[in-house]
Structure formats: C-alpha cells, structure tokens
Scaffold this active site. Structure first.
Site, short mmCIF file in Angstrom:
data_model
loop_
_atom_site.label_atom_id
_atom_site.label_comp_id
_atom_site.label_asym_id
_atom_site.label_seq_id
_atom_site.Cartn_x
_atom_site.Cartn_y
_atom_site.Cartn_z
N ASP A 170 0.85 -1.19 0.00
CA ASP A 170 0.00 0.00 0.00
C ASP A 170 0.89 1.24 0.00
O ASP A 170 2.02 1.24 0.48
CB ASP A 170 -0.96 0.01 1.18
CG ASP A 170 -0.27 0.07 2.54
OD1 ASP A 170 0.69 -0.71 2.73
OD2 ASP A 170 -0.68 0.88 3.39
N GLU B 278 0.10 -0.79 5.95
CA GLU B 278 1.17 -0.18 6.74
C GLU B 278 1.06 1.34 6.76
O GLU B 278 1.39 1.98 7.76
CB GLU B 278 2.53 -0.61 6.16
CG GLU B 278 3.70 -0.40 7.12
CD GLU B 278 4.28 1.01 7.09
OE1 GLU B 278 5.01 1.36 8.03
OE2 GLU B 278 4.00 1.76 6.12
N HIS C 230 7.08 9.41 0.03
CA HIS C 230 5.90 10.21 0.32
C HIS C 230 5.92 11.56 -0.40
O HIS C 230 5.01 12.37 -0.22
CB HIS C 230 5.72 10.43 1.82
CG HIS C 230 5.37 9.20 2.59
ND1 HIS C 230 4.74 9.22 3.81
CD2 HIS C 230 5.58 7.88 2.33
CE1 HIS C 230 4.57 7.99 4.26
NE2 HIS C 230 5.09 7.16 3.37
#
Length: 379
Positions: A70, A134, A352
């Site tokens: 994920d 996660e 990210h």
C-alpha cells in the site's frame, strides 16, 4: 532466468494500491510466488488486503521477510514530472508512487527469495508477509497476518523488514529498533464567562497552557545506549472560540510522544495523569485524557542476526551500516513480538513526496543483499 526486481517494482507501481485499496499488487505477487512453488494465502481482515507466502516445510528453520504494497496518496498529480502510477524508467531512475516506499523493497526480497529457492533450495523455509495497511491504521495489516500465523502454527525464526532505511547511500543505515509512539488527546473543561470578569469564570486555556508547560519543562530523558532522547511535541491547541471577549468553556490539545526504551506507554501515561491531577486541584477545571498508542519501543540487540545482515550489506556495498533506532514507526513494531526483527532497505529521500523515484541500480543491489542474507542464513 532470474526474476528482475526492477521490472517487478515497475509492475507493482502500476497497481494503484493507495491504502486500503489492493489495486492488483497482491494479486500480482501471489501469481509470481505461486509459480515459484510458494504456498500463498490471502489473509484479508476488515477489508484490508494481506498476503502470506511460504516455501518449505512448516516448523523448519525459517527466514522471514516483511513489507507492504500500500502507498500514500499521490497529492497533486499535476505536480508530478511523470504520471504517479506509470512505473516509468528514465535514464536509470524508476518513477512512481511506491518506488521508494516500498514496492521496490518488496520486489527485491520477492525476487531474491524466488531465485534462491529455484536455484539452491535450502534446508529450511522462507516466509513472506506482505500487507496492504502499513500506511494506514495498521490494525488489520501485519497484526492480522501475525494473528493468523499464530492460529495456524506458522513461525519465522527471524524477520527482515524491507523499509527504506538509508539516509544518503545504500548501506549506510539499518534499523535495529524503533522508538515507541503515543498520542495524548487532552480536553480541559472550565466555566465560560466574560473576559472582563474572569473571577466569574474558570479559564480552561490557562489551565491547559500550564499543563502543557509542565509537560514540556524538562526532557523525558537524556537518551539510552541505543536510543536518542525521547521527544514530546505539542501538535495542536484549539478552543473553537471566535469571540475576543468570551472566556471559552473548553479547550483541547494534542500531544505526540516518541519514546525510547527507558519508558513504556503506561509509565508515560501515569506521569501525565499525575500532572493532570495537580492542574485540576490548582485550577478547579476538569481534564480528560484519551491516549492512543501506536507501538512500544523495541530493540533487537547486536548479535548473530544483526551481524549476518551487516555482513551482507558490507559485502555487496562496501559500506558499514550504522545501527540505528531513529525514525518513525513501521510494521517491525508488531513483528518484534513474534521473532527477532531488523529493517534494511533503500535510500528513502523521496518517500511520500511528489516525484517519488529511485535509482534502478539500488533495487538490483538490494536484491543482491537480500540474496546474500538468505545464503548466509541457510549456509
């Protein structure tokens, strides 16, 4: 024919698996692993997708890998240089959400495990636990897999988590533990009143500021042998009051704490409740505390497993990894209750971020490190 971890990473990136959507990533991995002789089981719980895969006999000496497919949302897709789920390779760099965190790590250990059992089947077993939660709440990902494993009598002797751990250069850091993480949600209830007549009110903001001041007046500790000092950060204060002449009835604050192995979450909560009792007695306000614990601190002390992974890193990169407990939380905080666990993976500079990307050479080298870990473990 060996399994190419770069191509597998690109294929995984093309699966839009933003938490908690599976996006086809685990379906792809199950197909690849099943073809290599791994027994695969989907362990989905409460809509969270998870995959368990084992090669070899149950109960044998077992090397485990853990990771997640994920990913976090892409943010502003228009701000990306390449389409976020393209998996494009341009001038030796692989682009896309999950390129660093951590579809590359999953692809590297899957490719290493598949090649290893295909070319040199070990006397033992390999277990892969891959979750789709996660980056989310974490309650139905690794925990669901570990609960299922316990019920089924499945066990790993050791586990290597493939999270990105290196700050600057592949090989420069591995994680032998993590700080604990907990959050306080505080609400102070006073008595509303006119700001010109404070004697007729009880200002919850004053009480809250005093409480937060005492919480932050002294550091929680000075650090321990393997950990930096614990930290306490006020992340928000709010009372929702639009008027400048009204003392509000309630005030709220949120505090996040990252703590080392000098503490437990229960010990820190007890300390906070002691301060709260003082404030209530002094101000006449009422303070409620809600605590959320994301994980306790843990440490895998230097020993055989740490040395095995360190040797593999040095052999493949020429870099001696720093043994660190820095950073946030990962699924290692759950695995540590099952078996000794370490974390080692790629350089995490772009995780990210918009334009998340990784050099393809790093992915290939990471596979080689994981392959050496397997060879040395079963040697």
């Amino acid at each position: 024919m060996t399994l190419d971890p770069v191509q597998l990473t690109a294929d995984l990136i093309r699966c839009p698996s933003v938490t908690p959507v599976e996006g086809g990533a685990l379906v792809l991995l199950e197909r690849v692993l099943s073809a290599a002789g791994f027994a695969c089981t989907r362990v989905d719980r409460n809509g969270t997708p998870n995959l368990f895969a084992r090669w070899g006999a149950k109960g044998a000496k077992t090397f485990g890998f853990n990771g997640h497919t994920d990913v976090v949302p892409v943010g502003d897709a228009a701000a990306w240089t390449q389409e976020p789920f393209s998996g494009a390779v341009i001038e030796g760099v692989l682009w896309g959400r999950g390129a660093t965190d951590m579809k590359s790590g999953v692809a590297a250990f899957v490719a290493a495990a598949v090649d290893f059992v295909t070319t040199t089947p070990p006397e033992g077993a390999i277990i892969l636990t891959i979750t789709g939660d996660e980056e989310g709440p974490g309650k139905d990902g690794a925990l669901a897999l570990l609960d299922w494993m316990k019920a089924e009598g499945e066990a790993m002797s050791v586990c290597l988590v493939g999270e990105p751990t290196c700050p600057e250069t592949l090989g420069d850091m591995m994680k032998i533990g993590r700080r604990g993480s907990m959050t306080f949600y505080l609400e102070v209830e006073g008595v509303q009143g006119h700001s010109a007549y404070p004697h007729r009110a009880k200002n919850p903001l004053h009480a809250l500021v005093e409480l937060l001041g005492r919480m932050t007046a002294e550091p929680l500790d000075r650090g321990t042998e393997h950990f930096e000092p614990s930290t306490l950060q006020i992340t928000t204060i709010d009372c929702g009051n639009p008027a400048n002449n009204v003392i509000p009835a309630k005030a709220r604050a949120t505090v996040n704490i990252r703590f080392n192995d000098a503490h437990s979450s229960a010990k820190i909560e007890d300390w906070a409740r002691g301060l709260i009792a003082e404030i209530e007695a002094e101000t006449g306000t009422r303070v409620s505390l809600c605590t959320e614990v994301s994980g306790e601190s843990f440490l895998t002390p230097p020993g055989d497993f740490v040395e095995l992974v360190s040797r593999a890193v040095v052999s493949e990169t020429g870099v001696v990894p720093v043994l660190s407990t820095s950073g946030g939380t990962s699924d290692a905080r759950f695995v540590k209750d099952h078996c000794p666990v370490l974390e080692f993976g790629l350089v995490g500079k772009t995780m990210h971020q918009v334009d998340e990307r990784i050099e393809v050479a790093q992915i290939t080298r990471l596979k080689a490190i994981y392959a050496r870990c397997l060879r040395d473990f079963f040697a």
